[in-house]
Scaffold this active site. Structure first.
Site, PDB file in Angstrom:
ATOM      1  N   LYS B  81       1.450  -2.601  -1.483  1.00  0.00           N
ATOM      2  CA  LYS B  81       2.178  -1.759  -2.430  1.00  0.00           C
ATOM      3  C   LYS B  81       3.668  -2.067  -2.304  1.00  0.00           C
ATOM      4  O   LYS B  81       4.159  -2.309  -1.196  1.00  0.00           O
ATOM      5  CB  LYS B  81       1.886  -0.283  -2.106  1.00  0.00           C
ATOM      6  CG  LYS B  81       2.417   0.729  -3.113  1.00  0.00           C
ATOM      7  CD  LYS B  81       1.954   2.137  -2.718  1.00  0.00           C
ATOM      8  CE  LYS B  81       2.389   3.199  -3.712  1.00  0.00           C
ATOM      9  NZ  LYS B  81       1.857   4.537  -3.344  1.00  0.00           N
ATOM     10  N   SER B 156      -0.439   6.852  -7.180  1.00  0.00           N
ATOM     11  CA  SER B 156       0.623   5.911  -7.472  1.00  0.00           C
ATOM     12  C   SER B 156       0.348   4.470  -7.029  1.00  0.00           C
ATOM     13  O   SER B 156       1.028   3.563  -7.495  1.00  0.00           O
ATOM     14  CB  SER B 156       1.920   6.385  -6.802  1.00  0.00           C
ATOM     15  OG  SER B 156       1.781   6.352  -5.393  1.00  0.00           O
ATOM     16  N   SER B 180      -2.441   9.325  -3.554  1.00  0.00           N
ATOM     17  CA  SER B 180      -2.015   8.061  -4.169  1.00  0.00           C
ATOM     18  C   SER B 180      -2.800   6.829  -3.746  1.00  0.00           C
ATOM     19  O   SER B 180      -2.637   5.767  -4.347  1.00  0.00           O
ATOM     20  CB  SER B 180      -0.529   7.817  -3.892  1.00  0.00           C
ATOM     21  OG  SER B 180       0.256   8.574  -4.782  1.00  0.00           O
TER      22      SER B 180
END
Lengths: 515, 493
Positions: B81, B156, B180
């Site tokens: 990420k 996310s 997330s």
């Protein structure tokens, strides 16, 4: 002049002063939350890492030694140690603060309560007009206890350098640079109760706190380099009033004298404003040591709401009795205890004990001398250390540690007086030579042929000669004018080049004259 | 030679390299080829790190050629990420304010992956600073769900989820503050895990809410999830909240079965109005599978969890408002031109650099911490948090694992919820209480609704990842679902 004016203002107004003392824990090897070295100066932005630069994703890890140092300070200053404590974030934006929040402590500091006794003597006593009410001696000397509200730990900020303006101030600068070498250094903040009433008390309090921190060895407490910074809150109230007046915060005092003078100035300034029917603004003021005045900080002030909340990057601290006792056992002898010991064990007068225990290095030096001569000669050691030795330090601008005359040499000198080798008067001369040449006392005595004569045969011979050639005075003495003894002693000493042992001379003279 | 990474597992890759079936470089090239083929449609990446990948693969191949033992993730293509620092990459957090920010150090979890032989193929798209549940709040455009390119992958960590789902990476790391990792895992049909708070170091992941954030893995299988967790967990001297707690060999203990395991279905949360009945049914079918395997199934209520959402939207933004203060244009990141003074510089740089959701959360958090409001908001939210922890403690007296759906719905259309923040926030209603309590949870694919994946949400006791892995593995093996999106299996490379 200003002292008189100060007294005049203080007749109608009472000053209420509280100090905030920030001390960098310079004894630590590393910063508060990272492994960067702690050192004054250095090329800008070289003692930094992702943590103390606040790079994205970096996390603080508390320095255990910093926590210990703060708790030691708390124990030394009679504070309660919180059993449960934590860091908070103090949020505000400023370019010298990498994360735009400072990790500090809020409602759960490591140390709460506490206080120190501060002795005020000399000229400064006069500032305390109600000193009789606080138990002052006839000479004005008094002792007052100043309470400590709290001691907490936080991280220091970086330093801003403003370029293009005058004297590095922000006004008129074209741009500013930031040096983060200092950012993240462990900073211990002590907050006093508003129990200080005079500039002199403020100075003595700050000096006492510094002495305790030096004794603990947690910081070099260098006010010029900023490793100890004292800010003062000061307000005036009419004598007899209970409510506090509006206070001003005064910053930028980088010596104890500056602290005293800034407070004295601020009291006069506020007194003038109030006497003229004006009001005091709650503001931060900057002490200008050159111009000897404070001025309002012109930088645009924003109303701060620091939005404190518990620092989520660290778990709270719990301190149990065992941990606290372990630290308590590490406390060195503190200044007050040292002074009491000098009086009790060495029989020093209060003033001498206070001066020696009031200066860490001088006290250490004195104790090394005592170690050399033995406790029975401790008073002689104190006299020499406080007398000729201190005078030499002042003249040379030296410190006990750096002094050319070490404690072993000084001890030897005292012993040579004690065993009668030289007289006290000769000792002064030998000390001056020690300073000048660095020689050992024995060498100097030999070189100058400075033996004290204690041999009674040799002295008797001279005494007889002196008495014979001063028959008139001998008659007067015998007729009752005993004050003439000094005349005979002087004559004998002159005859013997000052090397006769005065005690033996006295004894023989008495034997001859009183017979 | 390229291989179909949508079918290869991490264990198979390591063994294949050791056996000489293929090389780590083959694997890196396969990943890069699939990224080249799919990235235009999916947009899972902010940055593809071909150079780093080929270098890392070459090192693994050298090891293999020398006959050295291979570390557990040798040659496995992985994605991170874009809020995790890795030297040689930018760490943008999908924000304009950090668009050009180049990492100066490595995130601990990333470092542990690379030290275990993993091959970094890129940095994944995300909602800006992890604020969102759809990856639409990225300054660089949304990520598309490989199952249906018109739909979101969740968020996310949507880029990480989509990369693994589409076989562009075999494993990925995400961060989970309120769901997330798990919610995008559910929406993309991947196994997605949030470990116990403190299990994995947070050092190097750009903080959203420090007391809630935790790094965890995405994978196609439970076994790879277990393997990855074993690699990244453990005390880190750089993170004071990381915990020194021994971890079992999860890939071994997960095979112990669920006979006698007590599974509690969280009745009140399952009954929430916003939960799609078909998702609920899918979840109950999965519970039946566990019962069939010998688990004892019962029901439990977690009444305080209903307040998890409002508490989370106080605590999360409050901490975020402070964590994001450092993005001020002074030392790095976006700096506005033409500022008049330092305050003007702050205001302009931040206004230009942050997207609307970041600004919303910073304002929410700043307000919640303000003098006079602290007790009513932050203080109250912390009390709710304590009540939620007690709810879980009570439930775990009777049950070893608690079950809900991971997300109340399957993947929604891009743009469908972006004008309604509160309906978007509801996507995390099942995952948020887990972060507030600090417990571990995993999302495992449990079927399709309208051709879109549904996730089974398994929650466990603090530091009891082993039981979660055991439950998830047993279910996965019994259900034997094919969770490759059509797009990935059709590619044929």
């Amino acid at each position: 002049m200003s002292k008189d004016r100060l007294t005049t203002v203080l007749e109608s107004w009472e000053a209420v002063i509280g100090l905030e003392i920030h001390t960098e824990l310079t004894s630590l090897n590393t910063k508060m939350f990272c492994g960067c070295p702690v050192q004054f100066g250095g090329e800008s932005n070289t003692r930094v890492c992702p943590v103390c630069l606040g790079m994205p994703g970096a996390l603080p890890v508390p320095n255990e030694s910093a926590v210990e140092a703060t708790i030691l300070a708390g124990l030394a200053l009679d504070c309660r140690i919180s059993r449960w404590s934590q860091f908070h974030r103090k949020n505000y934006f400023y370019p010298d603060m990498p994360k735009d929040y400072q990790i500090s402590q809020y409602d759960l500091p490591f140390c709460v309560g506490g206080g120190v006794n501060v002795e005020i003597d000399g000229d400064g006593c006069a500032q305390r007009l109600d000193r009789a009410a606080v138990g002052a001696d006839p000479d004005g000397t008094y002792t007052t206890r100043i309470g400590i509200t709290r001691i907490h730990l936080e991280e220091d900020t970086g330093k801003m350098v403003h370029v293009g303006g005058s004297e590095g101030r922000i006004a008129g600068a074209t741009h500013s640079l930031v040096d983060f070498n200092r950012a993240g250094t462990a900073l211990m903040e002590l907050v006093s109760e508003p129990e200080i009433r005079t500039p002199e008390e403020a100075r003595r309090f700050a000096q006492k706190v510094r002495l305790v921190f030096l004794t603990l060895g947690v910081s070099d407490c260098n006010m010029e380099e900023g490793s100890m910074r004292v800010d003062a809150n000061v307000s005036l109230r009419r004598r007899g009033d209970i409510e506090f007046g509006v206070k001003a915060e005064v910053k930028n005092m980088n010596s104890f004298k500056a602290l005293h003078d800034a407070l004295a100035y601020e009291i006069l300034r506020q007194g003038d404003v109030l006497d003229a029917g004006g009001t005091i603004d709650q503001e931060t003021r900057h002490w200008d040591a050159g111009k000897k005045r404070t001025s309002s900080l012109r930088s645009k002030e924003y109303a701060h709401d620091y939005r404190y909340f518990p620092e989520p990057d660290m778990v709270p601290f719990t301190f149990d009795d065992e941990y606290i006792d372990r630290l308590r056992a590490r406390l060195p002898e503190l200044p007050d205890a040292r002074g009491s010991r000098y009086m009790a064990e060495y029989g020093l007068p209060k003033h001498d004990a206070a001066v020696l225990s009031g200066d860490l290095e001088l006290g250490d030096y004195f104790e090394q001398v005592v170690e050399g001569v033995g406790v029975p000669l401790a008073r002689a050691a104190a006299n020499l250390v406080l007398g000729d030795f201190s005078a030499y330090l002042n003249a040379a601008g030296s410190t006990p540690t750096d002094a050319d005359v070490g404690p072993r040499k000084l001890a030897r000198l005292i012993q040579l007086v004690d065993d009668g080798t030289i007289s006290g008067k000769q000792a002064k001369e030998v000390f001056a030579e020690m300073v000048a040449t660095g020689e050992k006392p024995r060498q100097i005595i030999d070189r100058l042929g400075m033996r004290q004569v204690s041999d009674s045969g040799a002295i008797e011979e001279v005494v007889d000669r002196v008495l014979a050639s001063n028959a008139a005075q001998v008659a007067e003495y015998r007729a009752g004018k005993h004050g003439l003894l000094g005349f005979f002693v002087g004559a004998v000493m002159r005859e013997m080049g000052g090397q006769a042992n005065p005690a033996v001379v006295n004894e023989i003279l008495h034997a001859r004259l009183d017979a | 030679m390229t291989h179909d990474l949508s079918t290869l597992t991490a264990g198979r890759i390591r063994d294949g390299i050791a056996a000489g079936d293929f090389t780590a470089t083959d694997m890196a090239e396969s990943a890069l080829a699939r990224i080249a083929a799919l990235e235009g449609d999916v947009h899972a990446f902010n940055e593809v790190t071909a150079g780093l990948a080929l270098d890392a693969a070459a090192r693994v191949d050298d090891l293999a050629a020398a006959g050295e033992p291979l570390p557990p993730l040798a040659g496995v293509p992985v994605a991170f990420k874009d809020n995790m620092n890795l030297r040689g990459t930018n760490t943008s957090c999908s924000s304009l304010i950090l668009e050009s920010y180049s990492s100066v150090y490595d995130c601990t979890a990333v470092r542990r992956m690379l030290d275990a032989g993993a091959v970094p193929v890129g940095k994944c798209n995300m909602d800006e600073f992890a604020f969102g549940s759809s990856t639409e709040n990225s300054a660089f455009g949304p990520t598309h769900n490989p199952w249906d390119l018109d739909r979101v992958p969740g968020g996310s960590s949507g880029g990480s989820a989509a990369a693994v789902s589409a076989g562009m990476a075999v494993l990925a790391l995400g961060s989970d503050t309120g769901g997330s990792i798990r919610q995008p895992g559910a929406l993309t049909g991947t196994v997605a895990m949030k470990p116990t708070y403190g299990r994995v170091s947070r050092y190097g992941v750009v903080a959203f809410a420090s007391s809630l954030d935790q790094i965890g893995p995405f994978s196609k299988t439970v076994e790879e999830c277990a393997l990855t967790l074993n690699v990244i967990c453990g005390k880190d001297p750089m993170d004071a909240t990381s915990v020194d707690m021994p971890m079992q060999d999860l890939a071994a203990t997960m095979r112990d079965g669920v006979e006698g395991l007590r599974v509690g279905v969280v009745r009140d949360l399952m009954a929430l109005e916003g939960c799609d009945p078909r998702v609920r049914a899918c979840t109950m079918d999965a519970v039946e599978v566990l019962a069939g395997l010998g688990a004892e199934v019962g029901e439990v209520d977690l009444p305080s969890c209903m307040y998890g959402m409002p508490a989370y939207y106080i605590i999360g933004p409050a901490e975020a408002s402070s964590n994001l203060a450092r993005f001020d244009g002074i030392r790095y990141g976006h700096r506005a031109e033409g500022a008049e003074d330092v305050m003007d510089l702050y205001l302009r740089s931040r206004a230009e650099g942050f997207g609307p959701e970041s600004i919303r959360r910073i304002m929410l958090g700043t307000y919640a911490l303000s003098a006079g409001y602290y007790d009513a908001y932050y203080g109250q939210a912390q009390k709710v948090r304590t009540l939620i922890i007690r709810d879980f403690e009570k439930a775990f007296c009777d049950y070893d694992v608690l079950v809900t759906p991971t997300s109340p719905t399957v993947a929604f259309k891009i743009g469908e919820k972006s004008s309604d923040p509160v309906s978007m926030y509801l996507s995390d209603v099942y995952t948020i209480p887990v972060n507030l309590a600090g417990i571990p949870a995993v999302s495992v694919p449990c079927g399709l609704v309208d051709g879109l994946p549904v996730g089974l949400h398994l929650m466990g006791r603090h530091f009891d990842e082993a039981t979660l892995m055991r439950t998830a593995y047993s279910y996965e093996k019994a259900a034997a679902l094919d969770m490759r999106p059509p797009l990935a299996s059709a590619l044929g490379v």
